[in-house]
Design an enzyme around this catalytic site. Structure first.
Site, short mmCIF file in Angstrom:
data_model
loop_
_atom_site.label_atom_id
_atom_site.label_comp_id
_atom_site.label_asym_id
_atom_site.label_seq_id
_atom_site.Cartn_x
_atom_site.Cartn_y
_atom_site.Cartn_z
N LYS A 107 -61.92 0.72 31.08
CA LYS A 107 -61.01 -0.29 30.52
C LYS A 107 -60.72 -1.32 31.60
O LYS A 107 -60.76 -1.02 32.79
CB LYS A 107 -59.69 0.37 30.09
P1 NAD Z 1 -54.19 -8.83 19.50
O1 NAD Z 1 -53.80 -9.49 20.76
O2 NAD Z 1 -55.21 -9.44 18.62
O3 NAD Z 1 -52.91 -8.56 18.59
C1 NAD Z 1 -51.74 -7.96 19.03
C2 NAD Z 1 -50.64 -8.39 18.09
O4 NAD Z 1 -49.44 -7.68 18.40
C3 NAD Z 1 -50.31 -9.88 18.20
O5 NAD Z 1 -50.21 -10.43 16.91
C4 NAD Z 1 -48.98 -9.90 18.93
O6 NAD Z 1 -48.18 -11.03 18.61
C5 NAD Z 1 -48.37 -8.60 18.44
N1 NAD Z 1 -47.32 -8.10 19.32
C6 NAD Z 1 -47.24 -8.18 20.67
N2 NAD Z 1 -46.12 -7.60 21.11
C7 NAD Z 1 -45.48 -7.14 20.03
C8 NAD Z 1 -44.27 -6.46 19.82
N3 NAD Z 1 -43.47 -6.14 20.84
N4 NAD Z 1 -43.91 -6.13 18.56
C9 NAD Z 1 -44.69 -6.45 17.52
N5 NAD Z 1 -45.86 -7.09 17.65
C10 NAD Z 1 -46.25 -7.44 18.88
O7 NAD Z 1 -54.61 -7.34 19.93
P2 NAD Z 1 -55.55 -6.33 19.15
O8 NAD Z 1 -56.93 -6.53 19.63
O9 NAD Z 1 -55.24 -6.39 17.71
O10 NAD Z 1 -55.05 -4.94 19.77
C11 NAD Z 1 -53.89 -4.28 19.31
C12 NAD Z 1 -53.96 -2.83 19.73
O11 NAD Z 1 -55.17 -2.24 19.22
C13 NAD Z 1 -53.98 -2.58 21.23
O12 NAD Z 1 -53.31 -1.37 21.52
C14 NAD Z 1 -55.45 -2.40 21.53
O13 NAD Z 1 -55.69 -1.63 22.69
C15 NAD Z 1 -55.89 -1.66 20.28
N6 NAD Z 1 -57.32 -1.75 20.02
C16 NAD Z 1 -57.94 -2.95 19.81
C17 NAD Z 1 -59.30 -2.98 19.53
C18 NAD Z 1 -60.03 -4.26 19.21
O14 NAD Z 1 -61.19 -4.18 18.80
N7 NAD Z 1 -59.43 -5.42 19.35
C19 NAD Z 1 -60.04 -1.79 19.51
C20 NAD Z 1 -59.38 -0.58 19.71
C21 NAD Z 1 -58.03 -0.58 19.97
#
Ligand code: NAD
Length: 476
Positions: A107
């Site tokens: 990561k």
């Molecule tokens: P992203 O940046 O696209 O979205 C995150 C969202 O969460 C944003 O809309 C942001 O405004 C919101 N946010 C931030 N702080 C917040 C809070 N305190 N309360 C409520 N909402 C809040 O990120 P993502 O890629 O969607 O990732 C989200 C989670 O999923 C992370 O934990 C990441 O590790 C996990 N994840 C992502 C992927 C991927 O393919 N993108 C894959 C596996 C896991």
């Protein structure tokens, strides 16, 4: 975010790991070898922006190299730190093993608030960060392959791939150095929405499991189930959209960083998403109740709670009040070890992160394979498949007409049967198969062992067993 009496994210992951290995019979020392993080590289670099040099801190952590390349996203957020990156790298190891993606876990993260910088500045910063990692082989198609995570997306991945190619002009597999790229720059169809799509497939698998539903006190199908989602980013948006538009779920709550929307009649996910894109905030959205204390809605009444933003949001301070009978961890680590214990005692069923959000790495695996084979999936066989199906349809129609029966194949059947699978169909099929198979392997342990009473422990048992087998095969 976590109350101070809670363990760190890294310790939380280790505690969950320890709970599972206590039920295993691993050779002496192997447990620790698997648990520890092999290496974490910290980089501090300067970029000249707005007339002065700004210094940034980034990390790339490699948890386990039992398989290479190692794989894991790059996160852009102010809260990024070594502890978090190591916890996320460990989860990647277990996740890849669980869904049989042939990678070790890694990561990366950069301490930055991407909203503070314009596109050009972000490109300079990303290219410089990538340069620092590439020159140490911490981005490399054979050794370490990043992907998007919070705060990053296909744009950043395209910059990273281009930077790698500039520094490795003769590497014919260079484009495989990172996944989650745009489709016009070596990406694969279906990757952007893959994690959200995987959450949908995971829930479909759960709702086919009668024993699992019974444990959660749920009945029936996904249709009509009330959902609350936290985080309308890449993962949360796609999961909520597919569940509401394709499975009949009602999204009754959306929690964002600056508040929450609540509407028992169901929210229009696309409309909310577009509102946020236009106004930069969830507040002011006209057709729902808006609450300033968004996190409070995590405790709201619903059938399925989908934390899809960040870690530690369900913790000792609120776990007791969480009402959802089913939580699916679309984010990594949204439930702390302490909260996990409270929820287990309450009978809440948690579909764990290492499985729930594995759709992203699964389709990243397909993208990597596509890049290494230098050909899009379906290109060789699609027309041939269609021609063979046409033969069957022609023959059926001839038989029907010659025999005088006069059967007609419905146009809908013909259209669907005659269409050969393109890249997107194949990606979805591979993802669905992966999520179903992994669910079955966890459920077999969950329902089959008296000493396992939750899906998380079951997931750890399945994945640690696979990692251990890999080490044993290497003679370790
Ligand atoms: P992203 O940046 O696209 O979205 C995150 C969202 O969460 C944003 O809309 C942001 O405004 C919101 N946010 C931030 N702080 C917040 C809070 N305190 N309360 C409520 N909402 C809040 O990120 P993502 O890629 O969607 O990732 C989200 C989670 O999923 C992370 O934990 C990441 O590790 C996990 N994840 C992502 C992927 C991927 O393919 N993108 C894959 C596996 C896991």
């Amino acid at each position: 975010m976590n109350p101070s009496n809670e363990p760190s994210f890294r310790d939380s992951v280790d505690m969950m790991f320890n709970r599972a290995v206590a039920l295993m019979d691993l050779p002496p020392g192997l447990e620790e070898k698997i648990r520890v993080c092999n290496a974490t590289y910290t980089v501090r670099f300067g970029v000249r922006l707005r007339g002065k040099i700004q210094t940034f801190t980034g990390y790339r952590s490699v948890h386990s190299e039992h398989m290479e390349p190692v794989k894991g996203g790059i996160r852009y957020a102010m809260a990024v730190n070594q502890n978090e990156v190591e916890a996320l790298a460990a989860l990647m190891t277990y996740k890849c093993a669980l869904v049989e993606a042939p990678f070790g876990g890694s990561k990366g993260g950069l301490c930055i608030d991407p909203r503070e910088y314009d596109d050009h500045e972000l490109e300079l910063i990303t290219r410089r960060f990538a340069y620092e990692l590439i020159k140490r082989d911490m981005i490399n198609p054979a050794q370490n392959v990043p992907a998007p995570d919070m705060g990053t997306g296909e744009r950043e991945m395209a910059w990273i791939a281009d930077q790698y190619k500039r520094m490795n002009t003769t590497d014919i597999n260079g484009v495989a150095c990172v996944t989650g790229k745009p489709t016009n720059a070596g990406g694969i169809q279906g990757r952007t929405e893959a994690t959200g799509r995987g959450v949908q497939y995971a829930l479909r698998a759960f709702f086919r499991d009668e024993q699992g539903k019974k444990k959660a006190g749920l009945e029936g199908k996904l249709d009509g189930k009330r959902v609350i989602v936290q985080g309308l980013g890449n993962v949360g948006y796609h999961a909520a959209k597919f569940l509401s538009q394709e499975d009949g779920c009602k999204v009754v709550g959306i929690i964002e960083r600056d508040g929450a929307l609540h509407d028992e009649a169901g929210l229009d996910v696309d409309a909310v998403y577009q509102w946020i894109a236009k106004h930069g905030t969830i507040t002011g959205y006209p057709s729902a109740n808006c609450e300033a204390d968004g996190a409070k809605l995590l405790e709201g009444e619903c059938d399925i709670l989908i934390p899809a933003a960040l870690e530690g949001v369900i913790n000792l301070s609120n776990a007791e009040r969480v009402q959802a009978p089913l939580i699916i961890e679309a984010a990594n680590g949204p439930v702390t070890a302490g909260a996990d214990e409270i929820l287990r005692k309450k009978g809440t069923v948690i579909i764990p992160d290492m499985y729930a959000n594995a759709g992203g790495v699964t389709v990243s695996y397909f993208e990597w394979v596509k890049n290494l084979s230098h050909i899009r999936f379906g290109r060789m066989q699609r027309r041939q498949e269609e021609a063979r199906h046409q033969l069957v349809v022609d023959e059926l129609e001839r038989l029907s007409s010659d025999s005088g029966i006069g059967w007609q194949l419905s146009p809908n059947f013909k259209e669907q049967y005659l269409r050969g699978a393109g890249e997107l169909e194949l990606v979805r099929s591979g993802l669905d198969d992966t999520m179903s198979t992994a669910y079955d392997s966890m459920a077999a342990v969950w329902h089959g062992r008296d000493d396992v009473d939750d899906l998380r422990t079951a997931a750890y048992l399945v994945s640690i067993d696979k990692v251990a087998a890999s080490y044993r095969a290497k003679g370790l």
